[in-house]
Design an enzyme around this catalytic site. Structure first.
Site, mmCIF file in Angstrom:
data_model
loop_
_atom_site.group_PDB
_atom_site.id
_atom_site.type_symbol
_atom_site.label_atom_id
_atom_site.label_comp_id
_atom_site.label_asym_id
_atom_site.label_seq_id
_atom_site.Cartn_x
_atom_site.Cartn_y
_atom_site.Cartn_z
ATOM 1 N N ARG A 104 0.848 -1.204 0.000
ATOM 2 C CA ARG A 104 0.000 0.000 0.000
ATOM 3 C C ARG A 104 0.874 1.241 0.000
ATOM 4 O O ARG A 104 1.785 1.363 0.818
ATOM 5 C CB ARG A 104 -0.876 0.004 1.246
ATOM 6 C CG ARG A 104 -1.954 -1.020 1.154
ATOM 7 C CD ARG A 104 -3.112 -0.530 1.968
ATOM 8 N NE ARG A 104 -4.180 -1.506 1.920
ATOM 9 C CZ ARG A 104 -5.088 -1.611 2.859
ATOM 10 N NH1 ARG A 104 -5.040 -0.840 3.908
ATOM 11 N NH2 ARG A 104 -6.045 -2.495 2.754
ATOM 12 N N THR A 108 -2.021 7.525 0.206
ATOM 13 C CA THR A 108 -3.242 7.189 -0.544
ATOM 14 C C THR A 108 -3.783 5.805 -0.190
ATOM 15 O O THR A 108 -4.957 5.520 -0.405
ATOM 16 C CB THR A 108 -2.958 7.172 -2.061
ATOM 17 O OG1 THR A 108 -2.073 6.091 -2.346
ATOM 18 C CG2 THR A 108 -2.360 8.473 -2.540
ATOM 19 N N ASP A 200 -7.387 -14.135 7.490
ATOM 20 C CA ASP A 200 -6.259 -13.708 6.654
ATOM 21 C C ASP A 200 -5.690 -14.913 5.926
ATOM 22 O O ASP A 200 -5.053 -15.783 6.532
ATOM 23 C CB ASP A 200 -5.186 -13.047 7.533
ATOM 24 C CG ASP A 200 -4.101 -12.410 6.683
ATOM 25 O OD1 ASP A 200 -3.501 -13.125 5.836
ATOM 26 O OD2 ASP A 200 -3.865 -11.203 6.836
ATOM 27 N N ASP A 203 -1.797 -15.499 6.165
ATOM 28 C CA ASP A 203 -1.381 -16.000 7.479
ATOM 29 C C ASP A 203 -1.799 -17.451 7.666
ATOM 30 O O ASP A 203 -1.048 -18.265 8.202
ATOM 31 C CB ASP A 203 -1.974 -15.139 8.599
ATOM 32 C CG ASP A 203 -1.222 -13.826 8.757
ATOM 33 O OD1 ASP A 203 -0.120 -13.696 8.182
ATOM 34 O OD2 ASP A 203 -1.740 -12.926 9.442
HETATM 35 N N1 URA Z 1 -7.264 -10.762 2.375
HETATM 36 C C1 URA Z 1 -7.373 -11.807 3.207
HETATM 37 O O1 URA Z 1 -6.432 -12.539 3.429
HETATM 38 N N2 URA Z 1 -8.564 -12.011 3.809
HETATM 39 C C2 URA Z 1 -9.633 -11.246 3.565
HETATM 40 O O2 URA Z 1 -10.706 -11.514 4.120
HETATM 41 C C3 URA Z 1 -9.485 -10.165 2.684
HETATM 42 C C4 URA Z 1 -8.290 -9.944 2.097
#
Ligand code: URA
Length: 209
Positions: A104, A108, A200, A203
């Protein structure tokens, strides 16, 4: 017309449910992502062109079909797209693979590429962008922008699950790009996670936090 193809095979839906389960461990999660990607690939490649060839079988000659006249390339978005690529490689071992890394931009918060290596003949290939979670859609749209700048015109996106917000953005910015997805979930929470989603994905795939 919608650009979305929902892949609803029972085997896929069963495995998506296993991914959603918070008890699914890292090893199982990776295996499931590979398996689902392999099963989805069947749908993504449904229209590949074939040509007739003559071959000799042990019992004589035969006219048979082989895939011909198309080059395919995978472009996983780092890092969670890598596991999807690994599943597809199992059934198409010679497929070329590029990589796009996005972070990112400060201020912005727009995705910006920090890494982009693409196959040499990418502009004449059909490119399939791999992004397991199509959440806001900003990362995949940035990846598609990058590919278009490199001259690629034939692009598809493969995601395991998507939020309606992300699908809408892709449809608005890149209406000709087909999106293959196994589930369209309710939406995004304040942190931009897909709900109910998997959490995630990076992860859970790599055992990080
Ligand atoms: N990226 C992820 O790993 N999980 C989400 O829910 C959204 C984006």
């Amino acid at each position: 017309m919608s650009n979305r193809i929902e892949v609803k095979h029972p085997l896929i839906q069963h495995k998506i449910t296993m991914l959603r389960d918070s008890q699914t461990n890292t090893k199982e999660f990776r295996e499931l992502v590979k398996e689902i990607s392999t099963l989805m690939w069947y749908e993504v490649t449904r229209d590949l062109p074939l040509k007739q060839i003559s071959i000799d079988t042990p019992l004589g000659s035969a006219e048979a079909e082989v895939i011909s006249g198309i080059k395919l390339a995978l472009v996983p978005i780092l890092r969670s797209g890598l596991v999807m690529a690994s599943g597809i490689e199992n059934i198409m071992p010679s497929i070329k693979i590029g990589h796009i890394g996005l972070c990112r931009e400060e201020g912005t918060l727009e995705p910006k590429d920090y890494y982009c290596k693409l196959p040499t003949d990418v502009e004449s290939s059909e490119v399939i962008v791999l992004e397991p979670m199509l959440a806001t859609g900003r990362s995949v749209c940035t990846a598609v922008d990058l590919l278009k700048k490199r001259g690629v015109s034939d692009i598809k996106i493969m995601s395991l699950i998507a939020a309606p917000e992300g699908l809408a953005l892709v449809e608005e910015r890149h209406p000709e790009v087909k999106v293959y997805v196994c589930s369209v979930d309710r939406g995004l929470n304040e942190q931009g996670y897909i709900v109910p989603g998997f959490g995630d994905a990076g992860d859970r795939m790599f055992g990080t936090k």
